[in-house]
Write a protein that holds these residues in place. Structure first.
Motif, short mmCIF file in Angstrom:
data_model
loop_
_atom_site.label_atom_id
_atom_site.label_comp_id
_atom_site.label_asym_id
_atom_site.label_seq_id
_atom_site.Cartn_x
_atom_site.Cartn_y
_atom_site.Cartn_z
N UNK A 91 -47.04 -30.95 11.90
CA UNK A 91 -46.64 -29.70 12.53
C UNK A 91 -45.32 -29.91 13.28
N UNK A 92 -44.36 -29.00 13.09
CA UNK A 92 -43.06 -29.11 13.76
C UNK A 92 -43.14 -28.46 15.12
N UNK A 93 -43.01 -29.27 16.18
CA UNK A 93 -43.06 -28.71 17.53
C UNK A 93 -41.82 -29.14 18.30
N UNK A 94 -40.92 -28.23 18.50
CA UNK A 94 -39.73 -28.50 19.30
C UNK A 94 -40.03 -28.04 20.72
N UNK A 95 -40.18 -28.99 21.62
CA UNK A 95 -40.56 -28.62 22.98
C UNK A 95 -39.39 -27.96 23.70
N UNK A 96 -39.72 -27.04 24.61
CA UNK A 96 -38.68 -26.42 25.40
C UNK A 96 -38.28 -27.36 26.53
N UNK A 97 -37.20 -27.00 27.24
CA UNK A 97 -36.66 -27.89 28.26
C UNK A 97 -37.61 -27.99 29.45
N UNK A 98 -38.31 -26.90 29.75
CA UNK A 98 -39.28 -26.93 30.84
C UNK A 98 -40.31 -28.02 30.59
N UNK A 99 -40.81 -28.09 29.35
CA UNK A 99 -41.80 -29.12 28.98
C UNK A 99 -41.20 -30.52 29.05
N UNK A 100 -39.96 -30.65 28.58
CA UNK A 100 -39.31 -31.97 28.62
C UNK A 100 -39.16 -32.46 30.05
N UNK A 101 -38.77 -31.56 30.97
CA UNK A 101 -38.63 -31.94 32.38
C UNK A 101 -39.96 -32.42 32.95
N UNK A 102 -41.03 -31.71 32.64
CA UNK A 102 -42.34 -32.09 33.15
C UNK A 102 -42.79 -33.43 32.55
N UNK A 140 -35.80 -25.19 38.63
CA UNK A 140 -34.97 -24.19 37.99
C UNK A 140 -34.50 -24.76 36.66
N UNK A 141 -34.70 -24.01 35.57
CA UNK A 141 -34.37 -24.49 34.23
C UNK A 141 -33.44 -23.49 33.55
N UNK A 142 -32.33 -23.99 33.01
CA UNK A 142 -31.42 -23.18 32.21
C UNK A 142 -31.15 -23.93 30.93
N UNK A 143 -31.29 -23.23 29.79
CA UNK A 143 -31.08 -23.92 28.52
C UNK A 143 -30.54 -22.96 27.48
N UNK A 144 -29.79 -23.52 26.53
CA UNK A 144 -29.46 -22.79 25.32
C UNK A 144 -29.90 -23.66 24.15
N UNK A 145 -29.34 -23.46 23.00
CA UNK A 145 -29.86 -24.16 21.82
C UNK A 145 -29.75 -25.67 21.91
N UNK A 146 -28.63 -26.18 22.44
CA UNK A 146 -28.39 -27.62 22.38
C UNK A 146 -28.17 -28.28 23.73
N UNK A 147 -27.98 -27.53 24.81
CA UNK A 147 -27.76 -28.12 26.12
C UNK A 147 -28.58 -27.39 27.17
#
Length: 613
Positions: free
Chosen positions: A493-504, A561-568
């Motif tokens: 299964x392809x799961x691209x985690x969001x930045x919020x998850x990566x930070x945690x 506080x989380x801000x993200x776009x596609x690659x940064x």
């Protein structure tokens, strides 16, 4: 403190110097911990509503302090944060939280801008008097910007700190209420623990729910979606499962451990400990104020009066017909068929944090943060007060095979074994079936949103955060590093985690000292800067964790506080951090700012800074 985010290019010497500088900056905060019992006013403004005044449908239970524009709200005294302690928006509170203090006291702050899902201080966080906990807003039964401030004793509102309408209030000045000096009882922060599961095996659980099975079965861990932190765990009588408990009473069941209920309401303080019946069909949990909640087993009693300190642990009798409650001052309260065998020891230098009974229930041992052991009944003293403790002792487990002996664990994961096997197989070298289950084969049974308490109170046991190399008697073993990057999804299964998850996940890796996970989350060219201008590389950071030069024992997110776009993306996080450096324990509030980029489909930190708040 332990600048975890990225490595350090100043090697260990400069790393240590930076750590010491941060510890110094932090010392004032620790030194200012409240012990005089004086409650402070929480906000600046003018009193527009007084405690006890009649309203059309009720009696006003607090003091309204108004000011425009929105202003800061501070904690009136040291304590533990409880969001929605009496339900969501009762009595028109809107967004509100309680800070639970010692001796049955608590303070309530209503009409906040922050919410339980977007807090400044999260549920279960420990705060100090004068610490920022929120901002005023208009919500609930409110028509203008103000904080509704209540003072409660055992759940009943108190108006003795009243101020008349029109009184100008200055934040962080004394009210007329004193809740009692607290210098006599050292605070205890529970966080999972150690549990002997057989003559040559035991299981460790961290305050972030990582499970380490030493010669025992691993059935799962590291659940998501929980609130607060993990405060206790219990292994089933046959060692084929276990329960994990959070500070708000959520239960996660693994293996053959059945889920019987959890998430009680109406308690004061945190939920700090649990105990299970021998047939594995029931359990009880304990709050820091002595309330017991029973699930699948009868309620035997709780909420004793006249105790000192806070409640820290609960133990069940071998037949499940009773239990003991333990306070941080060593007082023992027996209920049901549990026999009182002694307690209230003298001469201990640090708070009592945990207890463990003998296999026949005719004795028990108590342990202090300094590793002092007190044996009662047929429990036999085998030694204690180990030298060179890193952090502090957080739990103890007595042998289950009828023989005398016990093992202690510290908040940094060190084991101290007394007449117990001096070597066990580290989980990293355990059988493949145990290691395989680490990938998440057995998912947790999530707690229900709420449950009806069986009544009473539950007990905490001070529990640790295993995260580093552990001396076990004369043997040394290295704790396994649970990889937070392993997705809990089906193969393929392809799961691209969001930045919020990566930070945690990065925070979890910091808390665990998980070099493997940190390596995956840090970009190869990552660069970081400390408050003194030091520059750190990835290898510097990984080596500090790998060598144990710096160990984070607690990291509690206060805001993110989380801000993200596609690659940064960018994350800005404030956290309360405890760490151990060179055997010294230091604490600080730090602000982390991290620049993230996507690399190979995963978020990785490319640059970061940290500084004391």
């Amino acid at each position: 403190m332990r600048p975890q985010l990225i490595g350090r290019r100043v090697a260990v010497v400069n790393l240590v110097a930076s750590l010491i500088a941060m510890a110094s900056a932090l010392a004032p905060a620790s030194a200012s911990a409240a012990t005089d019992g004086d409650l402070w006013w929480p906000s600046n403004g003018t009193v527009t509503g007084t405690c006890g005044e009649p309203r059309p449908t009720h009696t006003h239970k607090g003091t309204d302090i108004a000011r425009s524009p929105s202003t800061e709200v501070y904690a009136a005294y040291d304590g533990t944060v409880r969001w929605n302690a009496v339900g969501a928006d009762p009595a028109g509170y809107g967004n509100y939280l309680d800070v639970v203090h010692a001796n049955g006291w608590s303070t309530r702050y209503a009409h906040l801008r922050e919410t339980p899902t977007a807090p400044l201080v999260p549920n279960g966080a420990t705060v100090s008097r004068g610490q920022l906990i929120g901002h005023t807003a208009v919500n609930g039964d409110s028509t203008g910007l103000h904080v509704h401030f209540e003072i409660l004793k055992n759940g009943a509102f108190q108006c003795s700190a009243n101020a008349g309408r029109g009184t100008v209030i200055t934040a962080k000045t004394r009210t007329s209420i004193n809740i009692g000096a607290t210098s006599g009882a050292e605070p205890v922060t529970n966080g999972a623990g150690v549990h002997i599961t057989g003559p040559n095996s035991y299981t460790d659980v961290s305050s972030t729910s990582q499970v380490y099975a030493w010669n025992g079965g691993y059935f799962g861990g590291s659940p998501t979606g929980y609130s607060g932190r993990f405060t206790d765990a219990k292994v089933t009588s046959d060692g084929a499962g276990y329960w994990l408990l959070t500070s708000i009473g959520q239960i996660y069941a693994y293996g053959n451990a059945p889920y019987k209920g959890g998430s009680p309401t109406g308690y004061s303080g945190e939920i700090v400990a649990m105990a299970a019946t021998p047939d594995n069909q029931g359990y009880v949990m304990l709050s820091a104020t002595g309330q017991v909640y029973a699930y699948g087993t009868p309620y035997r009693g709780g909420s004793p009066g006249g105790y000192s300190g806070s409640f820290v642990d609960i133990e069940m009798t071998p037949d499940g017909g009773g239990y003991w409650l333990l306070t941080s001052m060593g007082q023992v309260y027996a209920y049901g068929n549990a026999a009182y065998l002694g307690g209230s020891p003298t001469g201990f230098s640090r708070a009592i944090v945990a207890m463990s009974r003998t296999s026949d229930g005719l004795g028990y041992v108590l342990v202090s943060k300094a590793g002092q052991i007190y044996a009662y009944g047929n429990a036999q003293y085998q030694g204690g007060s180990p030298a060179g403790i890193t952090g502090e002792i957080a739990d103890v487990s007595y042998r289950t095979d009828g023989q005398p002996g016990y093992v202690m664990v510290s908040t940094t994961g060190q084991h101290y074994a007394y007449n117990t096997p001096s070597s066990v197989t580290p989980p990293e070298r355990a059988a493949s079936s145990s290691r395989g289950s680490r990938v998440g084969r057995s998912l947790p049974r999530r707690p229900a949103d709420s449950a009806t308490a069986g009544g009473g109170v539950a007990s905490p046991g001070a529990r640790p955060d295993p995260s580093a190399s552990i001396p076990l008697g004369t043997a040394t073993a290295v704790l396994p590093r649970a990889n937070p990057l392993v997705p809990r999804s089906c193969a393929g299964e392809d799961r691209r985690m969001d930045l919020h998850t990566a930070e945690r996940q990065l925070q979890a890796a910091q808390r665990a000292g998980d070099v493997e996970a940190l390596d995956a989350l840090l970009h190869p060219r990552v660069v970081g800067a400390g408050p003194d201008g030091s520059v750190f590389t990835k290898q510097d950071d990984l080596e500090s964790h790998r060598s144990g030069a710096l160990r984070i024992t607690r990291l509690v997110e206060e805001s993110l506080d989380v801000q993200e776009d596609a690659e940064t993306g960018v994350t800005r996080m404030v956290a309360a951090v405890d760490a151990v450096q060179g055997g010294a324990v230091v604490s600080a509030r730090l602000r982390y700012t991290r620049l993230w980029v996507r690399a190979d489909g995963n978020w990785r930190v490319l640059a970061a800074t940290f500084a004391p708040v």
